[in-house]
Write a protein that holds these residues in place. Sequence first.
Motif, PDB file in Angstrom:
ATOM      1  N   GLN A  61      23.995  23.956  64.114  1.00  0.00           N
ATOM      2  CA  GLN A  61      25.068  24.886  64.464  1.00  0.00           C
ATOM      3  C   GLN A  61      25.217  25.999  63.438  1.00  0.00           C
ATOM      4  OE1 GLN A  61      28.883  22.968  64.970  1.00  0.00           O
ATOM      5  NE2 GLN A  61      29.982  24.906  65.237  1.00  0.00           N
ATOM      6  N   HIS A  62      24.953  25.704  62.177  1.00  0.00           N
ATOM      7  CA  HIS A  62      25.305  26.646  61.122  1.00  0.00           C
ATOM      8  C   HIS A  62      24.118  27.293  60.410  1.00  0.00           C
ATOM      9  CE1 HIS A  62      29.504  25.606  61.575  1.00  0.00           C
ATOM     10  NE2 HIS A  62      29.182  24.329  61.530  1.00  0.00           N
ATOM     11  N   LEU A  63      22.897  26.830  60.661  1.00  0.00           N
ATOM     12  CA  LEU A  63      21.716  27.485  60.125  1.00  0.00           C
ATOM     13  C   LEU A  63      20.898  28.070  61.266  1.00  0.00           C
ATOM     14  CD1 LEU A  63      20.399  25.009  57.369  1.00  0.00           C
ATOM     15  CD2 LEU A  63      21.585  27.171  57.023  1.00  0.00           C
ATOM     16  N   ASP A  64      20.178  29.140  60.994  1.00  0.00           N
ATOM     17  CA  ASP A  64      19.344  29.804  61.992  1.00  0.00           C
ATOM     18  C   ASP A  64      17.995  29.084  62.047  1.00  0.00           C
ATOM     19  OD1 ASP A  64      17.835  31.484  63.580  1.00  0.00           O
ATOM     20  OD2 ASP A  64      18.546  33.337  62.637  1.00  0.00           O
ATOM     21  N   LEU A  65      17.901  28.043  62.882  1.00  0.00           N
ATOM     22  CA  LEU A  65      16.681  27.242  62.928  1.00  0.00           C
ATOM     23  C   LEU A  65      15.484  28.029  63.436  1.00  0.00           C
ATOM     24  CD1 LEU A  65      17.807  23.699  64.141  1.00  0.00           C
ATOM     25  CD2 LEU A  65      17.890  24.707  61.867  1.00  0.00           C
ATOM     26  N   ASP A  66      15.701  28.915  64.396  1.00  0.00           N
ATOM     27  CA  ASP A  66      14.584  29.714  64.902  1.00  0.00           C
ATOM     28  C   ASP A  66      13.993  30.583  63.796  1.00  0.00           C
ATOM     29  OD1 ASP A  66      14.873  28.676  67.464  1.00  0.00           O
ATOM     30  OD2 ASP A  66      16.254  30.270  68.092  1.00  0.00           O
ATOM     31  N   ARG A  67      14.854  31.194  63.004  1.00  0.00           N
ATOM     32  CA  ARG A  67      14.381  32.056  61.920  1.00  0.00           C
ATOM     33  C   ARG A  67      13.689  31.225  60.849  1.00  0.00           C
ATOM     34  NH1 ARG A  67      11.908  35.910  60.091  1.00  0.00           N
ATOM     35  NH2 ARG A  67      12.805  37.336  58.551  1.00  0.00           N
ATOM     36  N   ILE A  68      14.227  30.044  60.540  1.00  0.00           N
ATOM     37  CA  ILE A  68      13.594  29.181  59.540  1.00  0.00           C
ATOM     38  C   ILE A  68      12.195  28.791  59.991  1.00  0.00           C
ATOM     39  CG2 ILE A  68      13.699  26.865  58.510  1.00  0.00           C
ATOM     40  CD1 ILE A  68      16.761  27.200  58.437  1.00  0.00           C
ATOM     41  N   LEU A  69      12.049  28.485  61.268  1.00  0.00           N
ATOM     42  CA  LEU A  69      10.722  28.134  61.790  1.00  0.00           C
ATOM     43  C   LEU A  69       9.775  29.318  61.724  1.00  0.00           C
ATOM     44  CD1 LEU A  69       9.596  25.492  62.852  1.00  0.00           C
ATOM     45  CD2 LEU A  69      10.156  26.237  65.179  1.00  0.00           C
ATOM     46  N   GLU A  70      10.285  30.512  61.966  1.00  0.00           N
ATOM     47  CA  GLU A  70       9.447  31.714  61.850  1.00  0.00           C
ATOM     48  C   GLU A  70       8.980  31.923  60.412  1.00  0.00           C
ATOM     49  OE1 GLU A  70      11.682  35.005  63.250  1.00  0.00           O
ATOM     50  OE2 GLU A  70      11.771  34.314  65.322  1.00  0.00           O
ATOM     51  N   LEU A  71       9.848  31.607  59.449  1.00  0.00           N
ATOM     52  CA  LEU A  71       9.510  31.818  58.042  1.00  0.00           C
ATOM     53  C   LEU A  71       8.500  30.794  57.517  1.00  0.00           C
ATOM     54  CD1 LEU A  71      13.076  32.576  56.615  1.00  0.00           C
ATOM     55  CD2 LEU A  71      11.206  34.211  56.926  1.00  0.00           C
ATOM     56  N   ALA A  72       8.426  29.619  58.147  1.00  0.00           N
ATOM     57  CA  ALA A  72       7.470  28.600  57.720  1.00  0.00           C
ATOM     58  C   ALA A  72       6.056  29.110  57.889  1.00  0.00           C
ATOM     59  CB  ALA A  72       7.679  27.311  58.526  1.00  0.00           C
ATOM     60  N   GLU A  73       5.194  28.768  56.935  1.00  0.00           N
ATOM     61  CA  GLU A  73       3.814  29.260  56.936  1.00  0.00           C
ATOM     62  C   GLU A  73       2.821  28.103  57.010  1.00  0.00           C
ATOM     63  OE1 GLU A  73       3.171  31.924  53.691  1.00  0.00           O
ATOM     64  OE2 GLU A  73       4.691  33.363  54.376  1.00  0.00           O
ATOM     65  N   PRO A  74       1.611  28.359  57.517  1.00  0.00           N
ATOM     66  CA  PRO A  74       0.624  27.285  57.664  1.00  0.00           C
ATOM     67  C   PRO A  74       0.260  26.638  56.325  1.00  0.00           C
ATOM     68  CG  PRO A  74      -0.027  29.206  58.926  1.00  0.00           C
ATOM     69  CD  PRO A  74       1.137  29.648  58.086  1.00  0.00           C
ATOM     70  N   VAL A  75       0.032  25.315  56.392  1.00  0.00           N
ATOM     71  CA  VAL A  75      -0.415  24.572  55.214  1.00  0.00           C
ATOM     72  C   VAL A  75      -1.884  24.916  54.970  1.00  0.00           C
ATOM     73  CG1 VAL A  75      -0.861  22.272  54.286  1.00  0.00           C
ATOM     74  CG2 VAL A  75       1.220  22.726  55.618  1.00  0.00           C
ATOM     75  N   ALA A  76      -2.171  25.361  53.758  1.00  0.00           N
ATOM     76  CA  ALA A  76      -3.544  25.800  53.449  1.00  0.00           C
ATOM     77  C   ALA A  76      -4.478  24.599  53.370  1.00  0.00           C
ATOM     78  CB  ALA A  76      -3.530  26.541  52.118  1.00  0.00           C
TER      79      ALA A  76
END
Length: 484
Positions: free
Chosen positions: A469-484
């Motif tokens: 409810q209080h964090l932008d989960l969609d944006r957090i998922l967008e910010l996540a980057e692939p594991v090298a």
Amino acid sequence: MARAIMIQGTGSNVGKSMLVAGLARAFRDRGLRVAPFKPQNMSNNAAVTEDGGEIGRAQALQARAARIAPRIDMNPVLLKPETDTGAQVIVQGQRFATLSARDYAREKPKLMSAIVQSFQRLGADHDLIVVEGAGSPAEVNLRAGDLANMGFAEAAGVPVILVGDIDRGGVIAQIVGTQAVLSDADAARIRGFAVNRFRGDPTLFDDGMTRIAEQTGWASLGLVPWFHDAWKLPAEDVLDLSSGPERGGIKVAVPRLNRIANFDDLDPLTSEPGLEVQIIEAGQPLPGDATLVLIPGSKATIADLEHFRAQGWDIDLAAHVRRGGHVLGLCGGYQMLGDWIDDPDGIEGRPGRHPGLGLLRIETVMKPGKRVRLSAAHHVETGEAVTGYEIHLGHTTGPDCDRAWLRIGDRPEGAASADGRVRGCYLHGLYGADGFRRADLARMGAQSGISYEASVEETLDKLAAHVAQHLDLDRILELAEPVA
């Protein structure tokens, strides 16, 4: 391909562990295979994995939130303090060495390779890894060789979200000040920020969130109100260990040992509405109206036994027993209750034989080789099933072991006095079993009013909803980057 995001904090105990648990469940509920990860943790409150390794208790809870079994790779380096200047170092679940702070610094390059290896193994099996930092990246004096925050983020190429704790005050300075002291490269790894533990009307801090975003250039990801049910979840850190609500009913007194370890045994008791769990600090007497004195585990049993005596608790405990009170010693607390603790090899300090509290006719010999395992047992008197874990040094024998009150498979476990009021065992997690807890409380005149495991699950669901409810989960998922 797995993606990863790292939650770092402006300081210790700002709520990182709780937010990672909430994110793990929230993203799992979206259908993602989520794993928690903490490169380096420092805690004597360890959990045991199915393959007999040790990780931080917080990572075990986060794994539960993600609905998966804990793995050693979720916390590849665990520091278990034994003295003010040294700690036992657990690497990928197994004891590596006991090192001073200076010696540990020299080992860090080797440990980073193990950390990255564990991180990549998790990446092969999951869609999203939510990483938790430790302490604060603002401790730039510790940046060289850092394993816990920006050192790991750089080595593994993981983007960072910075979390501040508004309940402490000065949260704008916390976040903006962190950016000010970081190197440009480390500051660039931070893609967004969040503010945790807000109380009151959140619109009153709209200008504050805007000011932080303008000052730092980072994305504003949410203002998280205080989560009032947090106390229902297992405590991670000794700093979180506190007395439960004053409820009346029977009182359980728990002396706070200097090196208290694996105190998660207290969590189900603290949740019981008919119990009052009171943590007894150094310098305070054990209360005369306690029904049960519970002596918890210890990372340094002999030193904590000396500390116990220095507070006069040995005298208080003897009086408690004379009044007909109950005593339970778990792991190190079990060892303390005996006649002697023999440490011939000096595992805990100088070699020697040390008198115990003399409430159980048992003796413990400290031996090299730690027992670390998950265990299924049953309570001899009632037949109630119990699941838990063992994590200890030492072997205990003596006449009172003939009154073992648990069985682990075909092996008797524990010891009891002739009247059954003083007991001890090596099995942690006893009170998590509803049937055993109900029976044990009944013999002390109390009733159990909860299903503990169901309560934990319900609280994790509430935490996930709170975070979503209080964090932008969609944006957090967008910010996540692939594991090298």
